[in-house]
Scaffold this active site. Structure first.
Site, PDB file in Angstrom:
ATOM      1  CB  SER A 116      71.629  18.249  80.665  1.00 32.84           C
ATOM      2  OG  SER A 116      70.740  17.384  81.348  1.00 32.84           O
ATOM      3  CD  GLU A 212      79.929  -0.692  89.925  1.00 33.07           C
ATOM      4  OE1 GLU A 212      79.954  -1.070  91.100  1.00 33.07           O
ATOM      5  OE2 GLU A 212      80.710  -1.119  89.049  1.00 33.07           O
ATOM      6  CG  HIS A 271      67.179  17.684  77.474  1.00 34.85           C
ATOM      7  ND1 HIS A 271      67.236  18.691  78.425  1.00 34.85           N
ATOM      8  CD2 HIS A 271      68.145  16.779  77.820  1.00 34.85           C
ATOM      9  CE1 HIS A 271      68.191  18.395  79.304  1.00 34.85           C
ATOM     10  NE2 HIS A 271      68.751  17.262  78.955  1.00 34.85           N
TER      11      HIS A 271
END
Length: 292
Positions: A116, A212, A271
């Site tokens: 990924s 963040e 996945h």
């Protein structure tokens, strides 16, 4: 006898992504694990996906050392696991981090295996510095945009909303976090994967991933840099048959950038191919390495 050595450390430079004129970001010293093998061929370097860590491939690494004899490294990306946090989050930056690690360990070549986000990092490195990459394996990801097939934006938002009281037992904290994630992350296995990021420090529970920075750069992470020159080496795109991340629409771009690529689907895998069908995954890697 397998030895697993854990180190965190910090010397390193690219064939840049097309259209990039800004100064390259400073590479970071990455945390990694080494699984020693007797073979002299280039080692396998595993790069995990978004919100993962080097521990995701521990069992796979041990099995591949036994099957192939090659040394295997598993690596924490910046803003993940035990690697440093940074406000910068891009494939160019993550590629430079890995290049620094390879040079630090005096590895002139490696086999890159990335899942990924890690697959896009591996592809970026191979396209920037093809001489460093003997072979490339991209696990369930293509060199295209992934926005329409991912739920990670919702997962990250749910993780950022989790609130856990201080100084409670870890088992209680984990249960509370799972309860708060479950309305959004409805698959138990995915919740357990996300909860591997829950850590305790001085009685307080937090996420070890830099949510963040990841959230701020998520669109960039879901995309892929623009390249014109292809990577000429052997490449395997190893996908799950039940996953939408590599489709026939991606084939032209795969062929353009990776002309020696083969695309293989593992039946019944989603996945997280390496977790869903670990034995088939290991066999596919060994076949690609020409292991007898």
């Amino acid at each position: 006898m397998l030895r697993c050595l854990r180190r965190i450390r910090p010397p390193c430079g690219p064939r840049a992504a097309s259209g990039s004129s800004a100064a390259p970001p400073a590479p970071l010293p990455l945390s990694y694990m080494v699984f020693d093998g007797p073979a002299l061929q280039p080692p396998l370097v595993f790069l995990h996906g978004l919100l993962g860590s080097k521990g995701n491939f521990r069992a796979i690494a041990r099995a591949l050392v036994q099957r192939s004899g090659r040394k295997v490294l598993t690596v924490d990306a910046r803003n993940h696991g035990e690697s440093p946090h940074s406000p910068v989050m891009s494939y160019e930056a993550m590629s430079l981090d890995v290049q620094r690690l390879l040079r630090q360990l005096h590895l002139p070549k490696c086999v890159l295996v990335g899942h990924s986000m890690g697959g896009k990092t591996a592809m970026t490195l191979a396209l920037q510095q093809p001489d460093l990459v003997e072979r490339l394996v991209s696990v369930d990801i293509s060199p295209t945009e992934s926005v329409t097939v991912t739920d990670f934006q919702a997962y990250i938002a749910a993780m950022r909303r989790v609130s856990i009281p201080a100084r409670i037992p870890r088992s209680t904290a984990r249960r509370l976090a799972e309860d708060q994630l479950s309305p959004v992350v409805q698959v138990s296995a995915v919740r357990q994967f996300l909860l591997t990021n829950l850590v305790e420090s001085e009685g307080r529970y937090t996420w070890r991933v830099n949510l963040e920075a990841i959230s701020h750069h998520l669109a960039k992470i879901m995309g892929f840099p623009v390249f014109h020159a292809p990577y000429p080496g052997p490449t395997l795109f190893l996908a799950g048959s039940d996953s939408p991340y590599i489709s026939s629409e991606d084939y032209p771009e795969i062929e353009r950038l990776f002309p020696e690529a083969e695309i293989q689907y593992i039946p019944g895998a989603g996945h997280w191919v390496h977790a869903d069908k670990s034995q088939e995954f290991i066999t596919a890697i060994c076949n690609f390495l020409l292991v007898p």
